[in-house]
Design a protein around this motif. Structure first.
Motif, mmCIF file in Angstrom:
data_model
loop_
_atom_site.group_PDB
_atom_site.id
_atom_site.type_symbol
_atom_site.label_atom_id
_atom_site.label_comp_id
_atom_site.label_asym_id
_atom_site.label_seq_id
_atom_site.Cartn_x
_atom_site.Cartn_y
_atom_site.Cartn_z
ATOM 1 N N SER A 422 0.832 -1.201 0.000
ATOM 2 C CA SER A 422 0.000 0.000 0.000
ATOM 3 C C SER A 422 0.875 1.263 0.000
ATOM 4 N N PHE A 423 2.041 1.191 0.661
ATOM 5 C CA PHE A 423 2.963 2.332 0.656
ATOM 6 C C PHE A 423 3.649 2.471 -0.705
ATOM 7 N N ILE A 424 3.940 1.317 -1.355
ATOM 8 C CA ILE A 424 4.502 1.373 -2.711
ATOM 9 C C ILE A 424 3.505 2.026 -3.651
ATOM 10 N N MET A 425 2.234 1.665 -3.486
ATOM 11 C CA MET A 425 1.187 2.273 -4.305
ATOM 12 C C MET A 425 1.129 3.778 -4.088
ATOM 13 N N ALA A 426 1.116 4.191 -2.814
ATOM 14 C CA ALA A 426 0.996 5.612 -2.485
ATOM 15 C C ALA A 426 2.215 6.398 -2.966
ATOM 16 N N PHE A 427 3.432 5.918 -2.624
ATOM 17 C CA PHE A 427 4.643 6.621 -3.028
ATOM 18 C C PHE A 427 4.868 6.528 -4.538
ATOM 19 N N GLY A 428 4.520 5.367 -5.126
ATOM 20 C CA GLY A 428 4.662 5.229 -6.570
ATOM 21 C C GLY A 428 3.760 6.191 -7.318
ATOM 22 N N PHE A 429 2.532 6.335 -6.837
ATOM 23 C CA PHE A 429 1.600 7.275 -7.464
ATOM 24 C C PHE A 429 2.100 8.710 -7.297
ATOM 25 N N ALA A 430 2.599 9.050 -6.089
ATOM 26 C CA ALA A 430 3.134 10.396 -5.847
ATOM 27 C C ALA A 430 4.336 10.675 -6.739
ATOM 28 N N THR A 431 5.186 9.649 -6.920
ATOM 29 C CA THR A 431 6.353 9.794 -7.790
ATOM 30 C C THR A 431 5.926 10.052 -9.228
ATOM 31 N N LEU A 432 4.966 9.257 -9.684
ATOM 32 C CA LEU A 432 4.501 9.383 -11.065
ATOM 33 C C LEU A 432 3.844 10.740 -11.300
ATOM 34 N N LEU A 433 3.026 11.170 -10.353
ATOM 35 C CA LEU A 433 2.353 12.459 -10.487
ATOM 36 C C LEU A 433 3.370 13.603 -10.526
ATOM 37 N N SER A 434 4.330 13.558 -9.617
ATOM 38 C CA SER A 434 5.328 14.630 -9.564
ATOM 39 C C SER A 434 6.256 14.608 -10.776
ATOM 40 N N SER A 435 6.383 13.434 -11.445
ATOM 41 C CA SER A 435 7.234 13.367 -12.639
ATOM 42 C C SER A 435 6.682 14.211 -13.775
ATOM 43 N N PHE A 436 5.386 14.484 -13.742
ATOM 44 C CA PHE A 436 4.768 15.348 -14.751
ATOM 45 C C PHE A 436 4.783 16.821 -14.328
ATOM 46 N N LEU A 437 5.080 17.055 -13.036
ATOM 47 C CA LEU A 437 5.035 18.416 -12.520
ATOM 48 C C LEU A 437 6.420 18.991 -12.257
ATOM 49 N N TYR A 438 7.268 18.233 -11.536
ATOM 50 C CA TYR A 438 8.586 18.740 -11.149
ATOM 51 C C TYR A 438 9.512 17.543 -10.970
ATOM 52 N N TRP A 439 10.403 17.330 -11.943
ATOM 53 C CA TRP A 439 11.210 16.114 -11.993
ATOM 54 C C TRP A 439 12.093 15.909 -10.760
ATOM 55 N N PRO A 440 12.764 16.932 -10.227
ATOM 56 C CA PRO A 440 13.582 16.708 -9.022
ATOM 57 C C PRO A 440 12.778 16.164 -7.843
ATOM 58 N N LEU A 441 11.530 16.636 -7.695
ATOM 59 C CA LEU A 441 10.686 16.110 -6.619
ATOM 60 C C LEU A 441 10.353 14.641 -6.873
ATOM 61 N N ALA A 442 10.147 14.296 -8.130
ATOM 62 C CA ALA A 442 9.859 12.901 -8.481
ATOM 63 C C ALA A 442 11.019 11.995 -8.092
ATOM 64 N N LYS A 443 12.242 12.471 -8.253
ATOM 65 C CA LYS A 443 13.412 11.653 -7.907
ATOM 66 C C LYS A 443 13.521 11.449 -6.397
ATOM 67 N N VAL A 444 13.066 12.432 -5.636
ATOM 68 C CA VAL A 444 13.052 12.288 -4.173
ATOM 69 C C VAL A 444 12.046 11.212 -3.772
ATOM 70 N N PHE A 445 10.833 11.311 -4.324
ATOM 71 C CA PHE A 445 9.814 10.285 -4.045
ATOM 72 C C PHE A 445 10.285 8.911 -4.519
ATOM 73 N N ALA A 446 10.961 8.885 -5.677
ATOM 74 C CA ALA A 446 11.440 7.615 -6.236
ATOM 75 C C ALA A 446 12.441 6.945 -5.302
ATOM 76 N N PHE A 447 13.271 7.753 -4.638
ATOM 77 C CA PHE A 447 14.261 7.190 -3.708
ATOM 78 C C PHE A 447 13.566 6.491 -2.540
ATOM 79 N N PHE A 448 12.557 7.144 -1.940
ATOM 80 C CA PHE A 448 11.845 6.530 -0.818
ATOM 81 C C PHE A 448 11.057 5.300 -1.278
ATOM 82 N N THR A 449 10.515 5.369 -2.484
ATOM 83 C CA THR A 449 9.817 4.192 -3.042
ATOM 84 C C THR A 449 10.789 3.045 -3.237
ATOM 85 N N TYR A 450 12.004 3.379 -3.698
ATOM 86 C CA TYR A 450 13.030 2.350 -3.919
ATOM 87 C C TYR A 450 13.367 1.618 -2.621
ATOM 88 N N LEU A 451 13.417 2.330 -1.517
ATOM 89 C CA LEU A 451 13.726 1.695 -0.235
ATOM 90 C C LEU A 451 12.674 0.645 0.123
#
Length: 509
Positions: A422-451
């Motif tokens: 459920s956290f992968i879903m939440a962080f993955g969705f946040a990462t994907l959404l931010s990738s269309f808005l602000y790429w550096p923020l997406a990379k931050v979310f992607a790091f936490f999702t990766y963990l």
């Protein structure tokens, strides 16, 4: 005894309704093993007219009940009989076992696997004696990974049409029938033609999905990219050896568009919102909206819609607070789904797993919660544990029958992994959404999702490497039926016992 049982059913509108739903489903199931039309439609109509007349003139209530049950049974037979295509020159399957040229369009989202792409092509015309004539039907086509074709493209297809046949113990022809496909294409050659023949909304959704897949591949490397795509929209390609690890540890459902996955995730997400003091009614609408977004994101495929409906039924049962109200709703839903596509009842394993996991979450979870009352509610551990166990217990006999594999470590791995999904879903969705808005923020979310991804993959690989992680236990059909009869009997007895002890001493007498 039997007469008393019949009277109880007839005197209860709810039980009568259940009986008629079962009659319809038995009718569908009775012809599910037939590959051609069993009766002419006229015979069904005459038989139905006779039954209606018999019911009108025969005034005994019990007789009317059995006549109506027989009518619903016949309706089920008629529905699947209508679903089997006519074997005439207007049907594509009529030309099976011959080399053909067909014009049509790609009718669904391409199913991309590691070694090939599977397409479903809707036929428009077929060349017969050097002349094109209209034809209806779909054909399954397997092509190399490249060149890639997209949904809605008009194409000319040259290949040898064949009737699908079982592959070992897998009824491939029935699997295709659930998609209304009655032909497969061998040695295919595709030529793209001008124009598009597609639903504009689906075309936009699939294009957006392709862009999401591109962003995901930039944010994570394999197999983590495919893992995130699998969790978010059921993508199955690119997992490599991790796919076998998922199978051995019994967590394949976390990367599949199925009711098993969505109902568990929805239950955990809903309970997490309640744990965060979100009011129950608001939590219900938030999770329902999230499920709707998921269905749209997957392209509103049949499997996603069915899985979402089952997940919503679980949420509704908890919103109502009474599982007894769910009997009619659940069975009516199955009947309506079977009416829409009668082949799903017996041949769509995903549909069956969705239904059974829903039953487990609705009927078994309340009983399991009593045994895990001492499990801490921190991070929603108690809800995750009971929901996962309930779904696993209810789907186990079917899994043993269909796949013949029992994962010894499945319970432990699911307990450790499912809350994290459920956290992968939440962080993955946040990462994907931010990738269309602000790429550096997406990379931050992607790091936490990766963990979180690394945690899940490490758990799965550790348990999968155990030599005894999975064992082969083939279960025959009669064994599966007996296990489900035993399971239903135990739940009914437990419910009756709980109801008895909930009464006051004077009421027990």
């Amino acid at each position: 005894m039997e007469g008393e049982l019949i009277r109880k059913i007839i005197s209860s509108k709810s039980k009568t309704f259940l009986a008629f739903c079962f009659s319809f489903l038995f009718g569908v199931a009775s012809l599910s093993f037939v590959n051609q039309k069993f009766f002419e439609t006229q015979i069904f109509i005459i038989f139905l007219v006779c039954l209606f007349a018999l019911g009108f003139f025969w005034k005994k209530q019990a007789a009317q009940f059995f006549i109506l049950a027989a009518i619903f049974f016949l309706f089920g037979m008629m529905r699947i009989n209508f679903a089997i295509p006519e074997h005439d020159v207007n049907s594509l399957s009529f030309y099976n076992d011959k080399k053909q040229s067909i014009t049509g369009f790609i009718a669904g989202e391409p199913d991309i696997r590691q070694d090939a792409v599977h397409y479903i092509v809707e036929a428009k015309n077929i060349r017969v004696q050097n002349a094109w004539q209209p034809v209806t039907g779909k054909v399954a086509v397997k092509m190399p990974l490249y060149p890639r074709y997209s949904y809605g493209q008009n194409i000319t297809l040259d290949c040898k049409l064949k009737t699908a046949t079982p592959i070992e113990d897998f009824h491939y022809e029935k699997y295709l029938a659930t998609q209304r496909v009655w032909s497969v294409c061998e040695a295919a050659h595709i030529q793209v033609e001008p124009g598009m023949s597609s639903n504009p909304l689906l075309r936009v959704l699939f294009s957006f999905k392709a862009k999401c897949a591109e962003n995901i591949s930039r944010l994570w490397h394999e197999p983590y990219a495919s893992f995130v795509a699998g969790v978010l929209y059921g993508y199955r390609g690119g997992l490599g050896t991790l796919s076998n690890d998922f199978n051995r540890t019994g967590v394949t459902h976390i990367v599949a568009v199925s009711g098993f996955n969505i109902t568990i995730i929805a239950s955990v997400f809903s309970a997490t919102l309640l744990y965060l003091l979100v009011p129950r009614k608001k939590a219900f609408w938030i999770v329902s909206f999230a499920i709707l977004l998921f269905v749209l994101f997957t392209g509103a495929s049949g499997s996603a819609v069915r899985a979402a409906i089952m997940a919503l039924l679980v949420l509704i049962s908890r919103q109502l607070g009474r599982t007894s109200r769910m009997d009619n709703v659940l069975l009516l839903t199955v009947a309506l789904m079977s009416f829409s596509n009668p082949f799903t009842l017996m041949w769509d394993v995903g549909f069956q797993l969705s239904f059974l996991s829903t039953c487990g979450l609705v009927y078994l979870t309340p009983h399991l919660q009593k045994y895990f009352s001492r499990v801490p509610t921190f991070l929603n551990l108690q809800e995750s544990l009971t929901a996962t166990l309930a779904a696993m217990i209810f789907t186990l006999p079917l899994i043993l029958f269909q796949f013949g594999r029992f994962s010894v470590v499945a319970i432990f791995v699911n307990i450790l992994v499912v809350p994290a999904v459920s956290f992968i879903m939440a962080f993955g969705f946040a990462t994907l959404l931010s990738s269309f808005l602000y790429w550096p923020l997406a990379k931050v979310f992607a790091f936490f999702t990766y963990l979180i991804l690394e945690y899940v993959v490490s758990i799965v690989r550790f348990f999968s490497n155990l030599s005894w992680a999975a064992v082969s236990i083939p279960l025959p059909l009669w064994g599966m039926i007996l296990l489900y009869i035993l399971l239903i009997y135990l739940i009914i007895k437990r419910s009756e016992r709980d109801k008895f002890f909930s009464l006051s001493p004077s009421e027990r007498r």
